[in-house]
Design a protein around this motif. Sequence first.
Motif, PDB file in Angstrom:
ATOM      1  N   VAL A   1       5.709 -15.548   0.287  1.00 52.23           N
ATOM      2  CA  VAL A   1       6.445 -14.905  -0.805  1.00 52.23           C
ATOM      3  C   VAL A   1       7.114 -13.632  -0.318  1.00 52.23           C
ATOM      4  O   VAL A   1       8.217 -13.280  -0.762  1.00 52.23           O
ATOM      5  N   THR A   2       6.498 -12.945   0.640  1.00 50.65           N
ATOM      6  CA  THR A   2       7.089 -11.720   1.178  1.00 50.65           C
ATOM      7  C   THR A   2       8.336 -12.030   1.993  1.00 50.65           C
ATOM      8  O   THR A   2       9.384 -11.407   1.811  1.00 50.65           O
ATOM      9  N   VAL A   3       8.235 -13.000   2.894  1.00 49.33           N
ATOM     10  CA  VAL A   3       9.380 -13.319   3.754  1.00 49.33           C
ATOM     11  C   VAL A   3      10.523 -13.901   2.923  1.00 49.33           C
ATOM     12  O   VAL A   3      11.702 -13.650   3.207  1.00 49.33           O
ATOM     13  N   LYS A   4      10.192 -14.649   1.879  1.00 53.48           N
ATOM     14  CA  LYS A   4      11.244 -15.159   1.004  1.00 53.48           C
ATOM     15  C   LYS A   4      11.991 -14.032   0.284  1.00 53.48           C
ATOM     16  O   LYS A   4      13.085 -14.248  -0.237  1.00 53.48           O
ATOM     17  N   GLU A   5      11.399 -12.833   0.273  1.00 54.12           N
ATOM     18  CA  GLU A   5      12.040 -11.692  -0.384  1.00 54.12           C
ATOM     19  C   GLU A   5      12.584 -10.674   0.616  1.00 54.12           C
ATOM     20  O   GLU A   5      12.967  -9.572   0.208  1.00 54.12           O
ATOM     21  N   TYR A   6      12.641 -11.023   1.897  1.00 53.89           N
ATOM     22  CA  TYR A   6      13.267 -10.116   2.862  1.00 53.89           C
ATOM     23  C   TYR A   6      14.697  -9.785   2.430  1.00 53.89           C
ATOM     24  O   TYR A   6      15.155  -8.650   2.579  1.00 53.89           O
ATOM     25  N   GLY A   7      15.404 -10.780   1.950  1.00 48.49           N
ATOM     26  CA  GLY A   7      16.786 -10.562   1.525  1.00 48.49           C
ATOM     27  C   GLY A   7      16.880  -9.520   0.425  1.00 48.49           C
ATOM     28  O   GLY A   7      17.824  -8.723   0.397  1.00 48.49           O
ATOM     29  N   HIS A   8      15.907  -9.517  -0.473  1.00 49.77           N
ATOM     30  CA  HIS A   8      15.879  -8.519  -1.547  1.00 49.77           C
ATOM     31  C   HIS A   8      15.521  -7.143  -0.995  1.00 49.77           C
ATOM     32  O   HIS A   8      16.191  -6.148  -1.300  1.00 49.77           O
ATOM     33  N   HIS A   9      14.467  -7.090  -0.188  1.00 52.19           N
ATOM     34  CA  HIS A   9      13.983  -5.802   0.299  1.00 52.19           C
ATOM     35  C   HIS A   9      14.993  -5.095   1.209  1.00 52.19           C
ATOM     36  O   HIS A   9      15.034  -3.859   1.259  1.00 52.19           O
ATOM     37  N   LEU A  10      15.779  -5.864   1.934  1.00 52.35           N
ATOM     38  CA  LEU A  10      16.722  -5.281   2.888  1.00 52.35           C
ATOM     39  C   LEU A  10      18.171  -5.425   2.440  1.00 52.35           C
ATOM     40  O   LEU A  10      19.093  -5.285   3.242  1.00 52.35           O
ATOM     41  N   ALA A  11      18.363  -5.649   1.157  1.00 50.41           N
ATOM     42  CA  ALA A  11      19.717  -5.878   0.641  1.00 50.41           C
ATOM     43  C   ALA A  11      20.636  -4.681   0.842  1.00 50.41           C
ATOM     44  O   ALA A  11      21.860  -4.837   0.952  1.00 50.41           O
TER      45      ALA A  11
ATOM     46  N   LEU B   1       0.841  -1.202   0.000  1.00 49.19           N
ATOM     47  CA  LEU B   1       0.000   0.000   0.000  1.00 49.19           C
ATOM     48  C   LEU B   1       0.876   1.252   0.000  1.00 49.19           C
ATOM     49  O   LEU B   1       0.446   2.330   0.404  1.00 49.19           O
ATOM     50  N   ASN B   2       2.115   1.074  -0.439  1.00 44.96           N
ATOM     51  CA  ASN B   2       3.067   2.159  -0.647  1.00 44.96           C
ATOM     52  C   ASN B   2       3.562   2.825   0.632  1.00 44.96           C
ATOM     53  O   ASN B   2       4.165   3.896   0.572  1.00 44.96           O
ATOM     54  N   ASP B   3       3.339   2.181   1.771  1.00 44.56           N
ATOM     55  CA  ASP B   3       4.052   2.580   2.986  1.00 44.56           C
ATOM     56  C   ASP B   3       5.238   1.622   3.100  1.00 44.56           C
ATOM     57  O   ASP B   3       5.284   0.747   3.976  1.00 44.56           O
ATOM     58  N   GLN B   4       6.185   1.787   2.184  1.00 48.14           N
ATOM     59  CA  GLN B   4       7.281   0.822   2.117  1.00 48.14           C
ATOM     60  C   GLN B   4       8.181   0.903   3.338  1.00 48.14           C
ATOM     61  O   GLN B   4       8.691  -0.131   3.801  1.00 48.14           O
ATOM     62  N   GLN B   5       8.356   2.089   3.896  1.00 52.28           N
ATOM     63  CA  GLN B   5       9.173   2.200   5.100  1.00 52.28           C
ATOM     64  C   GLN B   5       8.501   1.490   6.281  1.00 52.28           C
ATOM     65  O   GLN B   5       9.166   0.835   7.085  1.00 52.28           O
ATOM     66  N   GLY B   6       7.177   1.610   6.364  1.00 53.42           N
ATOM     67  CA  GLY B   6       6.445   0.894   7.414  1.00 53.42           C
ATOM     68  C   GLY B   6       6.555  -0.608   7.253  1.00 53.42           C
ATOM     69  O   GLY B   6       6.721  -1.352   8.225  1.00 53.42           O
ATOM     70  N   GLY B   7       6.477  -1.074   6.001  1.00 52.81           N
ATOM     71  CA  GLY B   7       6.623  -2.502   5.737  1.00 52.81           C
ATOM     72  C   GLY B   7       8.012  -3.001   6.081  1.00 52.81           C
ATOM     73  O   GLY B   7       8.176  -4.076   6.670  1.00 52.81           O
ATOM     74  N   LEU B   8       9.029  -2.232   5.734  1.00 55.20           N
ATOM     75  CA  LEU B   8      10.405  -2.620   6.044  1.00 55.20           C
ATOM     76  C   LEU B   8      10.638  -2.674   7.553  1.00 55.20           C
ATOM     77  O   LEU B   8      11.369  -3.537   8.051  1.00 55.20           O
ATOM     78  N   ALA B   9      10.008  -1.757   8.285  1.00 56.97           N
ATOM     79  CA  ALA B   9      10.131  -1.771   9.747  1.00 56.97           C
ATOM     80  C   ALA B   9       9.547  -3.056  10.328  1.00 56.97           C
ATOM     81  O   ALA B   9      10.106  -3.640  11.265  1.00 56.97           O
ATOM     82  N   GLN B  10       8.424  -3.520   9.768  1.00 58.88           N
ATOM     83  CA  GLN B  10       7.836  -4.780  10.234  1.00 58.88           C
ATOM     84  C   GLN B  10       8.731  -5.966   9.881  1.00 58.88           C
ATOM     85  O   GLN B  10       8.834  -6.915  10.665  1.00 58.88           O
ATOM     86  N   MET B  11       9.370  -5.909   8.739  1.00 56.11           N
ATOM     87  CA  MET B  11      10.301  -6.984   8.357  1.00 56.11           C
ATOM     88  C   MET B  11      11.471  -7.046   9.332  1.00 56.11           C
ATOM     89  O   MET B  11      11.862  -8.137   9.785  1.00 56.11           O
ATOM     90  N   ARG B  12      12.018  -5.891   9.678  1.00 56.73           N
ATOM     91  CA  ARG B  12      13.139  -5.866  10.638  1.00 56.73           C
ATOM     92  C   ARG B  12      12.696  -6.393  12.000  1.00 56.73           C
ATOM     93  O   ARG B  12      13.440  -7.125  12.668  1.00 56.73           O
ATOM     94  N   ALA B  13      11.482  -6.027  12.416  1.00 57.51           N
ATOM     95  CA  ALA B  13      10.976  -6.490  13.715  1.00 57.51           C
ATOM     96  C   ALA B  13      10.843  -8.009  13.728  1.00 57.51           C
ATOM     97  O   ALA B  13      11.152  -8.663  14.735  1.00 57.51           O
ATOM     98  N   ASN B  14      10.389  -8.592  12.637  1.00 57.08           N
ATOM     99  CA  ASN B  14      10.264 -10.050  12.569  1.00 57.08           C
ATOM    100  C   ASN B  14      11.632 -10.723  12.600  1.00 57.08           C
ATOM    101  O   ASN B  14      11.814 -11.763  13.252  1.00 57.08           O
TER     102      ASN B  14
ATOM    103  N   TYR C   1      20.898  -5.174   8.453  1.00 60.17           N
ATOM    104  CA  TYR C   1      19.973  -6.303   8.330  1.00 60.17           C
ATOM    105  C   TYR C   1      20.177  -7.157   7.080  1.00 60.17           C
ATOM    106  O   TYR C   1      19.565  -8.226   6.968  1.00 60.17           O
ATOM    107  N   ALA C   2      20.987  -6.721   6.145  1.00 57.03           N
ATOM    108  CA  ALA C   2      21.088  -7.431   4.859  1.00 57.03           C
ATOM    109  C   ALA C   2      21.451  -8.895   5.034  1.00 57.03           C
ATOM    110  O   ALA C   2      20.804  -9.787   4.455  1.00 57.03           O
TER     111      ALA C   2
END
Length: 408
Positions: free
Chosen positions: A251-261, A214-227, A266-267
């Motif tokens: 599919v999202t968690v499998k792409e954490y490496g891409h999103h936080l590269a 929903l284009n709150d990409q920074q919010g989404g990345l923060a949730q990924m880091r928290a997980n 966190y990379a």
Amino acid sequence: MQTHLSPEFAGTAEGREAEAILRRCVHCGFCTATCPTYQLLGDELDGPRGRIYLIKQVLEGEQPTRKTQLHLDRCLTCRNCESTCPSGVQYGHLVDIGRKIVEERVPREASDKAVRWLLKEGLPSPAFGPAMKLGQAVRGLLPQTLRAKVPAPRAAGALPRRSHARKMLMLAGCVQPSMMPSINAATARVLDAAGIEAVVAPEAGCCGAVKFHLNDQQGGLAQMRANIDAWWPHVEQGVEAIVMNASGCGVTVKEYGHHLAHDPAYAEKAARISALTRDLSELLPDLVPALKERVRPAPGLMAWHPPCTLQHGQQQRGGVERWLGELGFQLRLAPNESHLCCGSAGTYSVLQPELSKRLRDRKLGHLGELQPAAILSANIGCITHLQSGTDVPVRHWVELLDEALTPS
């Protein structure tokens, strides 16, 4: 495809990524044949190739308009085009970049902005659970459009109490525990029957997909880091895998490496988390031999709807049908268009209800040709969305497997 990126994007990480994706596109148009919105609307700009051109124009400096935004909004991000593309264009990553840039440049109407804010803040919120319970308590009194979003209550049943040497993390998720707690409980029981302990890290929450898409990409990345922070102690202790029973989360968690590269903190951890992540169906080759003597399959033909996030996002096809077939279940794909999206697509059914409903009814028409005793899927969104259009029970395949287990 030739590109001439605007200076404001040419030197950025997302600009370089987008340019590399764009240059793989050879304009062949194979993607339009399998794009659900192109099939419905017949508009080049509502297909992957047209949207790629729109994103290219924006990256080359053209000012996007509300029309640009609308064509990107209508994309389901089903990634069917990625399965079709002979050139390996990573359309899903490109449309994430394009949407983010357009969102920053094209203001939305206040009502549209409010709905999107409510979805991205409300669905992952702790308040969602009590709200869903209240909705289920008065479900019969709700108007049809709202009742379709509130599934009938399903009892979770008892959770396993045994401890096993083999341990796997399981993401409870944000909406699934409230909407259908039976899915997580069934997963834990099936794993337990195979000698695997499902471990839930209480601090882990939404996978990040809702906010990110929903284009709150920074919010989404923060949730990924928290997980990642919540899971990391378990990773260090040697869990075998991180199990996902909602393919959209998987599919999202499998792409954490891409999103936080590009996140130095966190990379490396994100890449490790992605490498450990498995959709529940990927465990079936290991589970089936352990469970075979204990399974008494339910009679009747079951229709199998593979979510887009499983068959296109994760590129996992055929596993559920094959391995449940080994256990004696009768699963069949729809005779036509089994590759097409059902129209759920996360929050799409709320934001694009007319297109979503047309896709749902089209999908149910094909599934109904099988005259199934039940429809099975692997994602909470697909299950809820399909159930809103049919009286045939729609369930997660692990619930059926759980019910077929005889006591040990």
